[in-house]
Design an enzyme around this catalytic site. Structure first.
Site, PDB file in Angstrom:
ATOM      1  N   GLU A 112      24.485 104.152  36.498  1.00 14.20           N
ATOM      2  CA  GLU A 112      25.425 103.170  37.052  1.00 14.20           C
ATOM      3  C   GLU A 112      25.211 101.837  36.360  1.00 14.20           C
ATOM      4  OE1 GLU A 112      22.981 103.679  40.635  1.00 14.20           O
ATOM      5  OE2 GLU A 112      23.405 101.561  41.045  1.00 14.20           O
TER       6      GLU A 112
ATOM      7  N   LYS B 139      24.253  98.098  35.514  1.00 10.56           N
ATOM      8  CA  LYS B 139      23.288  97.142  36.034  1.00 10.56           C
ATOM      9  C   LYS B 139      24.029  95.821  36.131  1.00 10.56           C
ATOM     10  CE  LYS B 139      18.618  95.468  35.430  1.00 10.56           C
ATOM     11  NZ  LYS B 139      18.862  94.037  35.576  1.00 10.56           N
TER      12      LYS B 139
ATOM     13  N   ASP C 100      24.780  91.990  36.636  1.00 10.42           N
ATOM     14  CA  ASP C 100      24.022  90.773  36.333  1.00 10.42           C
ATOM     15  C   ASP C 100      24.336  89.703  37.371  1.00 10.42           C
ATOM     16  OD1 ASP C 100      22.361  89.037  35.101  1.00 10.42           O
ATOM     17  OD2 ASP C 100      23.668  88.632  33.398  1.00 10.42           O
TER      18      ASP C 100
ATOM     19  N   TYR D  24      23.727  99.190  46.044  1.00 10.92           N
ATOM     20  CA  TYR D  24      23.204 100.254  45.173  1.00 10.92           C
ATOM     21  C   TYR D  24      21.859 100.815  45.625  1.00 10.92           C
ATOM     22  CZ  TYR D  24      21.022  96.064  43.162  1.00 10.92           C
ATOM     23  OH  TYR D  24      20.367  94.893  43.002  1.00 10.92           O
TER      24      TYR D  24
ATOM     25  N   LYS E 262      18.827  98.709  28.881  1.00  9.26           N
ATOM     26  CA  LYS E 262      19.462  97.408  28.631  1.00  9.26           C
ATOM     27  C   LYS E 262      20.341  97.420  27.378  1.00  9.26           C
ATOM     28  CE  LYS E 262      18.542  94.423  31.009  1.00  9.26           C
ATOM     29  NZ  LYS E 262      17.510  93.442  31.269  1.00  9.26           N
TER      30      LYS E 262
ATOM     31  N   CYS F 269      -5.179  68.798   8.569  1.00  6.86           N
ATOM     32  CA  CYS F 269      -4.445  68.642   9.829  1.00  6.86           C
ATOM     33  C   CYS F 269      -3.470  67.478   9.713  1.00  6.86           C
ATOM     34  CB  CYS F 269      -5.429  68.402  10.981  1.00  6.86           C
ATOM     35  SG  CYS F 269      -4.591  67.990  12.528  1.00  6.86           S
TER      36      CYS F 269
ATOM     37  N   CYS G 290      -4.732  64.573  12.271  1.00  6.67           N
ATOM     38  CA  CYS G 290      -5.970  63.797  12.160  1.00  6.67           C
ATOM     39  C   CYS G 290      -6.570  63.841  10.765  1.00  6.67           C
ATOM     40  CB  CYS G 290      -7.002  64.272  13.193  1.00  6.67           C
ATOM     41  SG  CYS G 290      -7.711  65.893  12.823  1.00  6.67           S
TER      42      CYS G 290
ATOM     43  N   CYS H 101      -7.217  73.242  12.774  1.00  5.70           N
ATOM     44  CA  CYS H 101      -7.802  71.926  12.520  1.00  5.70           C
ATOM     45  C   CYS H 101      -9.251  71.957  12.986  1.00  5.70           C
ATOM     46  CB  CYS H 101      -7.003  70.888  13.304  1.00  5.70           C
ATOM     47  SG  CYS H 101      -7.862  69.331  13.507  1.00  5.70           S
TER      48      CYS H 101
ATOM     49  N   CYS I 136      -9.445  65.114  17.043  1.00  3.42           N
ATOM     50  CA  CYS I 136      -8.029  65.316  16.700  1.00  3.42           C
ATOM     51  C   CYS I 136      -7.166  64.925  17.900  1.00  3.42           C
ATOM     52  CB  CYS I 136      -7.762  66.768  16.321  1.00  3.42           C
ATOM     53  SG  CYS I 136      -6.021  67.068  15.963  1.00  3.42           S
TER      54      CYS I 136
HETATM   55  S1  IVH Z   1      18.179  99.482  41.700  1.00  4.03           S
HETATM   56  C1  IVH Z   1      13.894  99.807  43.371  1.00  4.03           C
HETATM   57  N1  IVH Z   1      20.578  99.302  40.685  1.00  4.03           N
HETATM   58  O1  IVH Z   1      18.363  94.723  38.623  1.00  4.03           O
HETATM   59  C2  IVH Z   1      14.877  99.254  42.443  1.00  4.03           C
HETATM   60  N2  IVH Z   1      19.212  97.386  40.588  1.00  4.03           N
HETATM   61  O2  IVH Z   1      15.944  94.629  37.068  1.00  4.03           O
HETATM   62  C3  IVH Z   1      16.103  98.764  43.103  1.00  4.03           C
HETATM   63  N3  IVH Z   1      20.313  95.444  39.603  1.00  4.03           N
HETATM   64  O3  IVH Z   1      16.206  94.134  41.247  1.00  4.03           O
HETATM   65  C4  IVH Z   1      17.082  98.243  42.159  1.00  4.03           C
HETATM   66  N4  IVH Z   1      22.226  96.398  39.202  1.00  4.03           N
HETATM   67  O4  IVH Z   1      18.567  92.997  41.272  1.00  4.03           O
HETATM   68  C5  IVH Z   1      19.431  98.658  40.913  1.00  4.03           C
HETATM   69  N5  IVH Z   1      22.736  99.268  39.876  1.00  4.03           N
HETATM   70  C6  IVH Z   1      21.595  98.649  40.106  1.00  4.03           C
HETATM   71  C7  IVH Z   1      21.421  97.309  39.763  1.00  4.03           C
HETATM   72  C8  IVH Z   1      20.202  96.711  40.009  1.00  4.03           C
HETATM   73  C9  IVH Z   1      21.536  95.272  39.123  1.00  4.03           C
HETATM   74  C10 IVH Z   1      19.287  94.423  39.613  1.00  4.03           C
HETATM   75  C11 IVH Z   1      18.549  94.335  40.889  1.00  4.03           C
HETATM   76  C12 IVH Z   1      17.168  94.756  40.533  1.00  4.03           C
HETATM   77  C13 IVH Z   1      17.119  94.385  39.096  1.00  4.03           C
HETATM   78  C14 IVH Z   1      16.029  95.086  38.356  1.00  4.03           C
END
Ligand code: IVH
Length: 745
Positions: free
Chosen positions: A163, A165, A167, A273, A361, A466, A469, A484, A490
């Site tokens: 899924e 991640k 931001d 999530y 990432k 250096c 100094c 140095c 110094c």
């Molecule tokens: S699972 C036990 N799922 O990313 C872990 N985290 O770098 C629970 N985040 O702390 C997190 N999207 O703030 C999870 N689909 C996703 C996420 C997600 C963003 C963030 C969240 C987490 C951080 C970890």
């Protein structure tokens, strides 16, 4: 938000990367402190113990500063990629040198403590962070580790979800009897901020649930869409208000408003999530639980996909990456989670991350620009560090105008062992260079374009004196860094040492930061040239004719406050004091180990005075401390035997009262504090799982049996270890008895 999650590309002001223009609060991050840069260009695999220790200290400090900026100030100073790279580097070094892992290791912490102003919430289940994967190999490795830990047969399928991640910033919502009763930010993972009133203003967050478990903690991400972000910034600038660097900052700034009416006016969204404490399970799978949350009225991410192989995970990653620009909200990777909750439970957690999930990432950013000049900075330990001054360029949303060039070999196109790097291409002023932001808080130069080299560009000549100094600057055999030799004469070293002395993890004197230190250091009337001078400042001012309070930038009140702040620090913890001395290779964790071992200043001082490098009982005792190696030990002992340094320490100690260290509390479990050894075949869990469970209960797990072993857990096939244990009279039990002992038979 967690420490491991995405930092946003939010530094738009080039001045923020120029140490001379920085707010002192941010200096510890962006300051190109040469003492800290020494081994920074080395691959973790190339580091020696001393370099590794120095690197871990530097990384801990930079990650902590980045965390503060991100979590407390909502003003990140580094990008996602840079932050991840720092943590990744830290983990890689810790993996190679487990004994050097610091007490304040960033891997032991998630994020930072909550900011003042909000009530605190202690999370019933800690809010964790995620391990990061940066390429396909990391993902394959993750899947392999999970399979190995669980002891899965090669042909067994391992289902995982994938899924986006998001931001944003994470939020924990607590429902009791279907009613939202509390919302809390992550904070440091243990304690967050109570933002219940603010969360109630977010439309995606239901206030009431029908058919939910009696107790339900829902976790997810608060974020702002691109469109809402642009509109908010337009409104803000029209009203002459503050604009936000990116949607993540806008979301964090909006959620963490003391006035909920402000949050209400900000268009925040929420994806669920994960979950924390539950009175009844939502489902027996991750995907099922997410579906259930969706049924209960939460927004869940529509791109979540159930996968049955790493190839499928990578395919989803690629598909999500392709949609990234058109999703309408920021994502910084793809999260993979083991689908079976039973397997999740077996896999459990490391200190801050689950073993059953990983964040894959998106890659880091690069840019080409012109190298305008190479400056040499001198650090606390005398290291001469070359700093690239660049034509400002945007790298992943951050304007960069300075970057580290590491050391003279790096500029010349060689590595520490003399092998060519960049195919031996050197770097010259006037060159076009490639700036890389994933490798460090401080941007790095990755490459140089010889085709664009201006005519007449000359090889850079690294100084052997250096620049501060004029003392000889020498390289020790095997040291990439030229230093140095001026020591206390110094001025650059002295002033950096003082800045270190007052820094946050050391004396942390309010009103006396890096900027003030520079001012007092150069002050003819009321100079601070060494730490002891800080504690005579008030008395000297009282005796002076030109008083501090009459100077520009000072007033009666601020001077009084400063003197009071100094007064309060006359009483100091032993570990802070040791750290503050700024002894080379002695970082925060080393200081903590030394303080815990010697427990009082007189004991520590006497031991260091008696110790001789490489011999005698005091030396052996120092080396016997787990985590203190010969390089660190020699550095401390040498410092205490160097007459000028020792005299400065003695002058300082005349003003201080040092608190003794209280003995450590041991967790209350049947195996806490015990040293256990596993041998033979374990039938109900893998060795890794057994070890992790034992450690979580406060036991030390050793690899071999000795007189110090308290308990041997022997499975079928146990051999020499069981025999030795019997000879030594060490208690030996089987796996079932062990499980019964720890209460999970
Ligand atoms: S699972 C036990 N799922 O990313 C872990 N985290 O770098 C629970 N985040 O702390 C997190 N999207 O703030 C999870 N689909 C996703 C996420 C997600 C963003 C963030 C969240 C987490 C951080 C970890």
């Amino acid at each position: 938000m967690t420490g491991a999650e995405g930092k946003s590309d939010s530094v738009t002001d080039p001045a923020r990367l120029d140490p001379a223009q920085l707010d002192p609060a941010q200096l510890d991050v962006a300051r190109l402190d040469p003492a800290q840069l020494d081994p920074a260009q080395l691959d973790p695999a190339e580091l020696d113990a001393a370099g590794a220790e120095a690197e871990l200290a530097r990384l801990a400090q930079e990650i902590a500063a980045a965390n503060r900026a991100y979590h407390q100030d909502d003003a990140p100073i580094i990008s996602d990629a840079a932050y991840d790279a720092l943590r990744q580097r830290n983990s890689a070094i810790e993996a190679r040198f487990p004994a050097l892992k610091r007490a304040d290791s960033p891997n032991e912490k998630v994020g930072d403590a909550p900011a003042a102003g909000f009530g605190k919430v202690i999370h019933a289940a800690p809010m964790l962070s995620l391990e990061n994967a940066f390429d396909e190999a990391d993902v394959i490795d993750f899947a392999a580790r999970v399979r190995k830990y669980l002891g899965l047969e090669p042909q067994a399928t391992l289902a995982l979800t994938a899924e986006p991640k998001i931001d944003g910033l994470s939020l924990s919502l607590r429902y009791e009897g279907g009613t939202l009763v509390q919302a809390a930010t992550r904070g440091d993972g243990e304690t967050g901020e109570n933002v219940t009133d603010n969360a109630r203003t977010i439309a995606d967050i239901p206030q009431q649930l029908v058919g939910a478990p009696e107790i339900l903690e829902v976790r997810g991400e608060v974020y702002m869409s691109h469109a809402d972000f642009a509109a908010l910034n337009a409104r803000q600038s029209a009203a002459g208000g503050k604009t936000f660097a990116n949607p993540r900052n806008a979301a964090a700034g909006s959620l963490r408003q003391l006035d909920a009416a402000v949050t209400r006016a900000r268009p925040l969204r929420f994806f669920a999530y994960a979950w924390g404490v539950l009175s009844d399970p939502l489902s027996d799978t991750q995907s099922g639980s997410i579906a259930r949350l969706n049924d209960l009225g939460f927004k869940t991410n529509p791109l979540t996909t159930l996968c049955r192989s790493t190839d499928e995970l990578i395919a989803v990653y690629t598909a999500i990456a392709a949609q990234r620009a058109t999703l309408g909200y920021d994502i910084d990777g793809v999260v993979y989670k083991v689908d079976s909750l039973d397997l999740q439970r077996r896999l459990g957690f490391r200190s801050t991350t689950p073993r059953w999930a990983i964040a894959h990432k998106f890659p880091a950013e690069l840019a080409w620009t012109e190298l305008l000049a190479i400056d040499i900075q001198v650090g606390r330990t005398g290291a001469l560090s070359p700093v690239a001054r660049l034509r400002p360029v945007t790298v992943g949303g951050v304007v960069v105008s300075n970057a580290t060039l590491h050391n003279e070999d790096y500029i010349a196109g060689r590595n520490a062992t003399g092998e060519p790097i960049r195919d031996g291409r050197d770097i010259r002023v006037g060159d076009w260079v490639e700036v890389y932001r994933a490798g460090d808080v401080i941007p790095k130069i990755r490459d140089v374009d010889p085709a664009r080299r201006p005519a007449g560009a000359i090889p850079f000549v690294f100084p052997t004196l250096c620049p501060e100094c004029g003392s000889q600057a020498l390289r020790d055999a095997g040291d990439a860094v030229r230093r140095c030799t001026g020591g206390m004469v110094c001025p650059a070293q002295a002033v950096e040492k003082l800045k270190h002395f007052v820094s946050r993890a050391a004396f942390d004197i309010e009103g006396l930061g890096a900027k003030q230190i520079e001012m007092f250091f150069a002050d003819p009337v009321l100079p601070i040239r060494e730490p002891a001078d800080i504690f005579t400042l008030a008395a000297r001012d009282a005796a002076a004719i030109a008083k501090l309070e009459n100077r520009d930038g000072f007033g009666e009140k601020s001077v009084k406050k400063l003197f009071q702040a100094i007064e309060t620090k006359r009483i100091i913890q032993l570990d802070r004091l040791i750290f503050a001395l700024g002894i080379r290779h002695v970082g925060e964790s080393g200081s903590a180990l030394l303080a815990a071992h010697y427990a009082s200043w007189p004991a520590f001082e006497a031991a260091m005075t008696t110790a001789q490098v490489g011999e005698g009982a005091a030396w052996d005792a120092l080396l016997a401390i787990d985590g203190i190696g010969p390089v660190v030990a020699a550095s401390i002992v040498t410092t205490f035997h160097q007459p000028a340094e020792r005299a400065a320490i003695d002058r300082l100690m005349a003003h201080l009262q040092v608190q003794d260290v209280a003995p450590r509390q041991i967790a209350d479990t049947p195996v806490a504090g015990k040293t256990v050894v596993f041998t033979g075949t374990l039938e109900r869990m893998t060795r890794a799982e057994a070890k992790a469970r034992a450690e979580a209960l406060g036991a030390r797990v050793a690899g071999s049996v000795s007189a110090k072993t308290d308990l041997l857990i022997a499975g079928p096939g146990a051999g020499s270890k069981a025999k030795l244990a019997a000879e030594l009279g060490v208690e030996t039990i089987d796996e079932d008895a062990w499980l019964a002992l720890i209460g999970s038979a």
